[in-house]
Design a protein around this motif. Structure first.
Motif, PDB file in Angstrom:
ATOM      1  N   LYS A   1     -26.052   6.692  21.825  1.00  0.00           N
ATOM      2  CA  LYS A   1     -24.950   6.038  22.889  1.00  0.00           C
ATOM      3  C   LYS A   1     -25.276   4.547  22.790  1.00  0.00           C
ATOM      4  O   LYS A   1     -26.106   3.807  23.389  1.00  0.00           O
TER       5      LYS A   1
ATOM      6  N   ARG B   1     -22.266   2.091  22.926  1.00  0.00           N
ATOM      7  CA  ARG B   1     -20.981   1.414  23.333  1.00  0.00           C
ATOM      8  C   ARG B   1     -20.766   1.883  24.832  1.00  0.00           C
ATOM      9  O   ARG B   1     -20.992   2.994  25.325  1.00  0.00           O
ATOM     10  N   PHE B   2     -19.940   0.748  25.416  1.00  0.00           N
ATOM     11  CA  PHE B   2     -19.824   1.033  26.654  1.00  0.00           C
ATOM     12  C   PHE B   2     -18.073   0.789  27.028  1.00  0.00           C
ATOM     13  O   PHE B   2     -17.598  -0.031  26.478  1.00  0.00           O
TER      14      PHE B   2
ATOM     15  N   TYR C   1     -15.346   1.447  30.385  1.00  0.00           N
ATOM     16  CA  TYR C   1     -15.436   1.356  31.854  1.00  0.00           C
ATOM     17  C   TYR C   1     -14.192   2.083  32.417  1.00  0.00           C
ATOM     18  O   TYR C   1     -13.010   1.867  32.108  1.00  0.00           O
TER      19      TYR C   1
ATOM     20  N   PRO D   1     -19.100   1.971  34.537  1.00  0.00           N
ATOM     21  CA  PRO D   1     -19.532   1.732  33.191  1.00  0.00           C
ATOM     22  C   PRO D   1     -20.060   3.069  32.609  1.00  0.00           C
ATOM     23  O   PRO D   1     -20.496   3.914  33.176  1.00  0.00           O
TER      24      PRO D   1
ATOM     25  N   LYS E   1     -21.381   4.989  29.090  1.00  0.00           N
ATOM     26  CA  LYS E   1     -22.194   4.500  27.753  1.00  0.00           C
ATOM     27  C   LYS E   1     -21.896   5.741  26.663  1.00  0.00           C
ATOM     28  O   LYS E   1     -22.166   7.141  27.025  1.00  0.00           O
TER      29      LYS E   1
ATOM     30  N   HIS F   1     -16.276   6.518  21.162  1.00  0.00           N
ATOM     31  CA  HIS F   1     -15.515   5.301  21.491  1.00  0.00           C
ATOM     32  C   HIS F   1     -14.135   5.104  20.484  1.00  0.00           C
ATOM     33  O   HIS F   1     -13.127   5.017  21.179  1.00  0.00           O
TER      34      HIS F   1
END
Length: 217
Positions: free
Chosen positions: A43, A45-46, A48, A137, A139, A145
């Motif tokens: 993991k 990438r973030f 929101y 947020p 992750k 993603h």
């Protein structure tokens, strides 16, 4: 006299239905989360979730995006290379006539909840997100993603088409694929389903923003 009794029973029935609806939504956010398939991917990438007591948006970092959003929103993004893009789905009338929640009319809210109403996509460019207090947020992996961005893109239908200017210069409204808004299918269920379909752990039904926030890892 009979009319007053009928009115009283109707109001009571609505109150009971509302209580059951809220209890079910809360119960699902507490006990019925979807756990994604196991993967060895890291993991890194973030994304929101920008939320209020009533609404939620999915926010993507433009620098980490795999979708050329600038091609779909040339006027909105122009030459912007950095920043964030926020996506929300909701009732057409509410979106167009409610720049703030204090502007929401009771008639508009009731119509949106109890009648199948047309919907729109709301897209906003955000230069920075650190100023927002209610920002969750999350992750996720690269695959999650990518799937999430594709889910968002599909929400516009066969093509991204401009519908109406937004509240400010950094946002606009666009046609969404045919999908009605109602008390079961809310702006927050769109957020939850977009996450769910990207294999991100979230409550299976998310009529309220808190369903999403409380069930996310």
């Amino acid at each position: 006299m009979k009319i007053f009794k009928l009115l009283a029973y109707t109001i009571l029935a609505l109150l009971i239905a509302l209580i059951l609806y809220t209890a079910l939504a809360f119960g699902l956010s507490t006990w019925t989360s979807y756990f994604p398939k196991k993967t060895d991917d890291k993991k890194e990438r973030f994304i929101y979730i920008l939320y209020s007591s009533m609404h939620s948006d999915i926010v993507i970092n433009l620098e980490k995006s795999t979708v050329p959003w600038k091609e779909y929103f040339p006027k909105l993004l122009k030459s912007k290379e950095k920043g964030f893009i926020s996506f929300g789905w909701g009732d057409k009338e509410t979106y167009l006539n409610t720049p703030t929640w204090s502007d929401l009319k009771v008639s508009t809210a009731l119509k949106a909840l109890f009648i199948n109403t047309p919907s729109l996509m709301h897209v906003t460019y955000l230069k920075r997100i650190s100023r927002f207090r209610h920002l969750k947020p999350v992750k996720i992996t690269k695959e999650q993603h990518n799937r999430l961005e594709q889910n968002i893109l599909k929400s516009f239908g066969k093509e991204v088409k401009f519908y109406h200017k937004g509240y400010r210069q950094n946002d606009n409204f666009y046609y969404s694929k045919p999908r009605n808004y109602n008390i079961i299918n809310t702006c927050n269920t769109w957020t939850g389903e977009s996450l769910y379909d990207a294999n991100i752990s979230v409550s299976r039904w998310t009529p309220f923003a808190y369903n999403i926030i409380y069930s996310l890892p």
